[in-house]
Design a protein around this motif. Structure first.
Motif, PDB file in Angstrom:
ATOM      1  N   GLY A 222    -105.379 -11.711  38.572  1.00 45.49           N
ATOM      2  CA  GLY A 222    -104.380 -12.261  38.359  1.00 45.49           C
ATOM      3  C   GLY A 222    -104.765 -12.252  40.405  1.00 45.49           C
ATOM      4  O   GLY A 222    -103.513 -11.283  41.294  1.00 45.49           O
ATOM      5  N   THR A 223    -105.961 -12.167  40.556  1.00 46.80           N
ATOM      6  CA  THR A 223    -105.776 -11.468  42.630  1.00 46.80           C
ATOM      7  C   THR A 223    -105.113 -12.072  43.173  1.00 46.80           C
ATOM      8  O   THR A 223    -104.541 -13.888  43.364  1.00 46.80           O
ATOM      9  CB  THR A 223    -106.992 -11.519  43.432  1.00 46.80           C
ATOM     10  N   ALA A 224    -104.354 -11.661  44.381  1.00 42.87           N
ATOM     11  CA  ALA A 224    -103.914 -13.023  45.690  1.00 42.87           C
ATOM     12  C   ALA A 224    -104.475 -12.042  46.895  1.00 42.87           C
ATOM     13  O   ALA A 224    -104.996 -10.686  46.938  1.00 42.87           O
ATOM     14  CB  ALA A 224    -101.979 -12.320  45.669  1.00 42.87           C
ATOM     15  N   ASP A 225    -103.635 -12.974  48.117  1.00 42.81           N
ATOM     16  CA  ASP A 225    -104.400 -12.266  49.690  1.00 42.81           C
ATOM     17  C   ASP A 225    -103.567 -11.409  49.982  1.00 42.81           C
ATOM     18  O   ASP A 225    -101.800 -11.642  49.267  1.00 42.81           O
ATOM     19  CB  ASP A 225    -104.686 -14.002  50.474  1.00 42.81           C
ATOM     20  N   LEU A 226    -104.212 -10.446  50.833  1.00 37.81           N
ATOM     21  CA  LEU A 226    -102.422  -9.970  51.535  1.00 37.81           C
ATOM     22  C   LEU A 226    -101.725  -9.909  51.280  1.00 37.81           C
ATOM     23  O   LEU A 226    -100.425  -9.392  51.301  1.00 37.81           O
ATOM     24  CB  LEU A 226    -103.110  -8.267  52.837  1.00 37.81           C
ATOM     25  N   THR A 227    -101.612 -10.744  52.124  1.00 35.61           N
ATOM     26  CA  THR A 227     -99.896 -11.257  52.590  1.00 35.61           C
ATOM     27  C   THR A 227     -98.941 -12.061  51.703  1.00 35.61           C
ATOM     28  O   THR A 227     -98.117 -11.934  51.706  1.00 35.61           O
ATOM     29  CB  THR A 227     -99.996 -12.764  53.712  1.00 35.61           C
ATOM     30  N   ASN A 228     -99.915 -12.278  51.026  1.00 38.41           N
ATOM     31  CA  ASN A 228     -99.157 -13.598  49.570  1.00 38.41           C
ATOM     32  C   ASN A 228     -98.557 -12.090  49.032  1.00 38.41           C
ATOM     33  O   ASN A 228     -97.027 -12.034  48.340  1.00 38.41           O
ATOM     34  CB  ASN A 228    -100.104 -13.478  48.897  1.00 38.41           C
ATOM     35  N   LEU A 229     -98.844 -10.726  49.221  1.00 37.73           N
ATOM     36  CA  LEU A 229     -97.706  -9.697  48.607  1.00 37.73           C
ATOM     37  C   LEU A 229     -96.325  -9.549  49.303  1.00 37.73           C
ATOM     38  O   LEU A 229     -95.539  -9.045  48.088  1.00 37.73           O
ATOM     39  CB  LEU A 229     -98.546  -8.549  48.902  1.00 37.73           C
ATOM     40  N   VAL A 230     -96.874 -10.324  50.385  1.00 34.06           N
ATOM     41  CA  VAL A 230     -94.865  -9.849  50.863  1.00 34.06           C
ATOM     42  C   VAL A 230     -93.954 -11.366  50.908  1.00 34.06           C
ATOM     43  O   VAL A 230     -93.120 -11.459  51.494  1.00 34.06           O
ATOM     44  CB  VAL A 230     -95.192  -9.117  52.270  1.00 34.06           C
ATOM     45  N   GLY A 231     -94.978 -12.289  49.978  1.00 39.72           N
ATOM     46  CA  GLY A 231     -94.400 -13.306  49.987  1.00 39.72           C
ATOM     47  C   GLY A 231     -94.782 -14.101  51.302  1.00 39.72           C
ATOM     48  O   GLY A 231     -93.541 -15.221  51.172  1.00 39.72           O
ATOM     49  N   ILE A 232     -95.783 -13.741  51.506  1.00 40.10           N
ATOM     50  CA  ILE A 232     -96.376 -15.231  53.058  1.00 40.10           C
ATOM     51  C   ILE A 232     -97.500 -15.276  52.880  1.00 40.10           C
ATOM     52  O   ILE A 232     -98.635 -14.878  52.266  1.00 40.10           O
ATOM     53  CB  ILE A 232     -96.326 -14.393  53.848  1.00 40.10           C
ATOM     54  N   ASP A 233     -97.483 -17.267  51.976  1.00 40.43           N
ATOM     55  CA  ASP A 233     -98.731 -17.889  52.536  1.00 40.43           C
ATOM     56  C   ASP A 233     -99.704 -17.299  52.900  1.00 40.43           C
ATOM     57  O   ASP A 233     -99.537 -17.858  54.635  1.00 40.43           O
ATOM     58  CB  ASP A 233     -98.885 -19.104  52.103  1.00 40.43           C
TER      59      ASP A 233
END
Lengths: 294, 253
Positions: free
Chosen positions: A202-213
């Motif tokens: 379940g990879t995500a982009d860095l900003t998604n970690l702080v809730g920003i698309d």
């Protein structure tokens, strides 16, 4: 252990085993001589080669060259007699092997594809490696340690180079050769290659970690800001620190070489940092743009 | 013995060899600068420069590997045609029909892998002894180019057997070129330049949009003619600069 024996005894991979042994041996030998010379310096003795006279080339040097050439030739002949060069099935563009691997000396670059898009891993980073290597003599202005093994007189240069050579180049090749199986997934040498293994990450982009698309406007600016600040702070902070501590260092080096060396240094460190982000925090991209992703 | 003396006194012998073998300082010098191959060396070298534990002999071993590769490669060219229909079967013939053919091919392949390793270690040694420092900065740069050429030589040779191993290794390797910014069809910003799979850098490298007959021929020409020529020229410069920059490095020089 089945697959391990199979991988290690693949004809081409014998070269990797030879490489590992030679790299380990010569690394140890270089550091041994460096520490020995450093100890001599400390005791006020002559280091190896200091105060040497000259000898005739004919025969002391020519004799050594002949012996080395013979030993190499005998070694390669033996290798060629014992192991045949591999030849697989006829080339078939419609039948893709899994995994499809580049030649072993480029597997470090292929391994980087896990962490960066092809334009970085396959084009930008190799170009910067070549430029960086050529730049070394012009950015390493420390006059000490010219013509002998030493560690204490040029610690940083040696640590940075050895990190790049041994860990980011050689180790990644070894991983690419021995630990990557179908789908470029990690397989331990004693594991069977399972061609149907699917790993959901379940990879995500860095900003998604702080809730920003990451694909939103804010995500674009924050991601770009992180990359820009990485280089900007990486250049400014050491500048401020060293300016205070060693002002003469900057006068000798000059601004352009300083920017070059810090840019190359932080680009090199970007690889292990991205590895950490990817493997530990499951981050895919730091910065997503409509044109490229980092 | 009388016969040998007569031969040594003959006009033909004396026209070829200008010195006798007596071990005198003059003859030791003549052995080096009276011989086109030996005169790559200076007549006298620093004592440290002949110590294997200092140089590891890696530069010389690279050159020696290159010579082995040139000789075996030259012989292999007699048995090999770089076309999709023939290449693979020529290699098969080399394995099963040509006397010692498999040995020839194995020696070429292992010497190639070996040379890549040795060139890396040569660079490592030169770094660890700080030998790239003044006045040898430029020769280090030439060495880096030679290192890249060594890998390109190996890479272009990889495709020539036209088997699955070579085809897919080249496929993977050249696919990365498609990601080149501006100039590769999968690279950033290339769409603004009208770059497609049929006019990008990958196309230029392969002579087509896939790894096919043109790519095989290109590999062959680069591998057997162009890259070795460039490498030989740069090697000449590299060796000459070693001399001009004060010989093999050592403390206080």
């Amino acid at each position: 252990m089945g697959p391990f024996i199979e991988i290690i005894s693949k004809p081409d991979n014998i070269a990797i085993v030879v490489m590992i042994l030679m790299v380990l041996f010569f690394t140890a030998w270089a550091f041994l001589q460096a520490f020995r010379n450093d100890a001599s310096r400390k005791n006020g003795e002559l280091i190896e080669g200091e105060g040497n006279g000259k000898v005739d080339t004919w025969k002391p040097l020519v004799r050594i060259e002949l012996i080395v050439a013979l030993v190499v030739f005998i070694g390669l002949t033996f290798w060629s007699l014992v192991v045949d060069a591999p030849l697989e099935e006829l080339a078939n563009p419609t039948l893709t092997p899994n995994p499809a691997k580049a030649p072993w000396y480029f597997l470090g670059l292929q391994e980087m594809l896990v962490y960066f898009d092809p334009w970085i891993a396959g084009v930008v980073l190799p170009t910067l490696i070549i430029i960086g290597l050529i730049a070394i003599p012009y950015i390493d202005i420390n006059p000490k340690g010219n013509g002998y093994y030493t560690f204490s007189e040029r610690k940083w240069a040696i640590l940075i180079f050895c990190f790049g050579f041994l860990f980011l180049w050689i180790l990644l090749i070894v991983i690419g050769v021995f630990f990557r199986g179908p789908g470029w997934l990690w397989f331990w040498p004693w594991e069977e290659w399972d061609h149907h293994r699917v790993v959901y990450e379940g990879t995500a982009d860095l900003t998604n970690l702080v809730g920003i698309d990451s694909r939103s406007g804010w995500g674009f600016f924050i991601g770009g800001g992180v990359v820009t600040m990485y280089y900007a702070l990486g250049m400014i902070l050491p500048y401020v620190y060293w300016r205070k501590k060693k002002p003469e260092f900057f006068e000798n080096l000059g601004m352009v070489p300083y920017v070059t060396v810090t840019f190359l240094f932080w680009t090199m460190l970007a690889l292990p940092i991205k590895m950490f982000l990817r493997l530990v925090l499951m981050v895919k991209y730091v910065w997503v743009t409509p044109w490229f992703n980092i | 013995m009388k016969m040998f003396d007569n031969i040594k006194q003959s006009l033909i012998w004396k026209s070829m060899f200008r010195r006798d073998y007596k071990d005198t300082p003059r003859n030791r010098a003549l052995a080096i600068f009276g011989n086109v191959f030996m005169h790559l060396h200076p007549v006298k070298v620093r004592e440290g420069a002949v110590k294997l534990r200092y140089t590891w002999g890696m530069g010389g071993i690279s050159l020696f590997s290159f010579i082995i590769l040139t000789v075996t490669g030259f012989l292999l060219m007699f048995y090999y045609r770089p076309s999709v229909d023939q290449a693979y079967w020529d290699i098969k013939d080399l394995e099963f029909q040509v006397p010692y053919g498999i040995f020839l091919r194995s020696l070429h392949r292992w010497a190639g892998h070996f040379m890549v390793i040795v060139v890396w270690l040569h660079m490592f040694r030169v770094f660890m002894t700080g030998s790239y420092k003044s006045p040898r900065q430029f020769n280090w740069a030439i060495g880096v180019i030679l290192l890249v050429l060594t890998m390109l030589l190996s890479f272009t040779g990889y495709l020539l057997p036209w088997d699955q191993l070579g085809l897919w290794a080249i496929e993977v390797g050249t696919n990365m070129a498609a990601g080149t910014p501006l100039l590769g069809f999968e690279g950033p910003f290339s769409e603004y330049l009208g770059i497609t799979p049929y006019n990008d850098v990958r196309f230029a490298i392969l002579g087509g949009s896939t790894v096919g007959g043109n790519a095989l021929l290109r590999s062959y020409v680069w591998h057997c003619v162009a890259l070795p020529l460039v490498a030989v020229v740069l090697m000449a410069v590299h060796f000459w600069r070693v001399r001009k920059d004060g010989g093999i490095s050592g403390p206080h020089s």
